[in-house]
Scaffold this motif. Structure first.
Motif, short mmCIF file in Angstrom:
data_model
loop_
_atom_site.label_atom_id
_atom_site.label_comp_id
_atom_site.label_asym_id
_atom_site.label_seq_id
_atom_site.Cartn_x
_atom_site.Cartn_y
_atom_site.Cartn_z
N UNK A 136 8.58 12.75 13.53
CA UNK A 136 8.88 12.04 14.78
C UNK A 136 10.35 12.27 15.11
N UNK A 137 10.64 12.43 16.39
CA UNK A 137 12.01 12.68 16.84
C UNK A 137 12.38 11.57 17.80
N UNK A 138 13.51 10.91 17.57
CA UNK A 138 13.88 9.76 18.39
C UNK A 138 15.32 9.86 18.89
N UNK A 181 17.51 11.19 15.80
CA UNK A 181 17.01 11.17 14.43
C UNK A 181 15.67 11.86 14.30
N UNK A 182 15.40 12.33 13.10
CA UNK A 182 14.12 12.96 12.78
C UNK A 182 13.57 12.31 11.52
N UNK A 183 12.33 11.82 11.59
CA UNK A 183 11.61 11.35 10.41
C UNK A 183 10.58 12.42 10.07
N UNK A 184 10.56 12.86 8.83
CA UNK A 184 9.63 13.92 8.42
C UNK A 184 8.78 13.41 7.28
N UNK A 190 8.51 3.57 11.15
CA UNK A 190 8.20 4.47 10.03
C UNK A 190 7.04 3.92 9.21
N UNK A 191 7.05 2.64 8.92
CA UNK A 191 5.98 2.03 8.14
C UNK A 191 4.64 2.16 8.86
N UNK A 192 4.67 2.01 10.17
CA UNK A 192 3.44 2.13 10.96
C UNK A 192 2.92 3.55 10.92
#
Length: 271
Positions: free
Chosen positions: A31-33, A41-44, A161-163
């Motif tokens: 996800x990119x926010x 930010x990037x969550x991978x 992130x948890x979702x």
């Protein structure tokens, strides 16, 4: 995708060039926010493949735009499970090629990891690239968000992130399809975007306790909650925008899934 109300789920990266806001786009393995124009930010998660890397590279191009000069960046690697060597090589090649375009735009970058081989490999990549901006590495989420000036965003992003990580892959992909397509799209269009037939997708969703009907209802609720909080639109207008058949249908959905009504929710959001 389910997202905290402070971040708007958008279908593609073009929305990031709109007025300053909190936005997020969700893909299969990342996800990119953006928090306005000051933090990206990037969550991978999982094991990104070459197709995933191509989408990540497109996201990095947003940060290279002069509009976002001076922004900070947070890369969250905590949920990376393994490194695909071909995908890793593809990402490294892109970053080396475009380093001089995106690095001058970044004031500071924090890499959040949890240790282990996969994380050491990706973190080592940043050191190998030797970017022109400062990069810090930490396994402490509080320190990572503080480093990029995003302390206020941390609760919402950690909840997001948890979702994202709590949902099975087929549910994440179906939610992403619903968020990407127009509100009244039929199940055939959703299944096509996921890459399955309607029958196969229904079966896969049933295996994890969901259905296309339920995921459509969740999408209506997410979109309605954002409109209730961020606009003065009445319930009839909101129903039309989110693809509900009527305001009465929305009221039924809120009572069934949220235990409240849209009107009561709006009052709580605006004391």
């Amino acid at each position: 995708m389910e997202a905290p109300s402070t971040f708007e789920t958008v279908p593609d990266l073009s929305a990031f060039f709109g007025p300053p806001a909190r936005r997020i786009v969700v893909h299969r393995s990342f996800a990119y926010w953006q928090a306005e124009r000051r933090v990206f930010g990037t969550m991978i998660w999982g094991r990104p493949d070459e197709a995933d890397v191509d989408e990540m590279c497109a996201a990095h191009e947003v940060g290279a735009d002069p509009l976002f000069a001076g922004h900070t960046s947070l890369v969250d690697l905590r949920a990376v499970e393994a490194v695909d060597l071909l995908a890793f090589e593809r990402l490294l090649t892109y970053l080396k090629k475009r380093r001089d375009a995106w690095s001058p735009n970044v004031a500071h970058q924090a890499v959040l990891h949890r240790g282990g081989f996969a994380h050491a490999t990706v973190a080592g990549m940043f050191q190998f690239l030797n970017p022109g901006h400062p990069v810090s590495f930490t396994d402490d989420p509080v320190a990572a968000y503080d480093a990029v000036g995003a302390s206020e965003e941390r609760p919402a992003l950690e909840a997001l992130r948890a979702t994202l990580l709590g949902a099975p892959d087929v549910v994440r992909r179906t939610q992403t399809a619903f968020d990407t397509l127009p509100p009244r799209s039929d199940f055939t269009a959703v299944a096509r975007l996921v890459g399955m037939s309607v029958r196969s997708l229904q079966r896969r969703l049933a295996e994890v306790g969901s259905s296309l009907r339920l995921e459509r209802q969740k999408r209506m609720l997410r979109a309605s909650e954002r409109l209730l909080e961020g606009t003065e639109l009445d319930l009839d207008a909101i129903a039309a925008l989110v693809g509900a058949s009527s305001a009465s249908q929305l009221v039924r959905l809120f009572r069934e899934h949220r235990g409240t009504t849209p009107g009561a929710l709006r009052k709580r959001q605006r004391p």
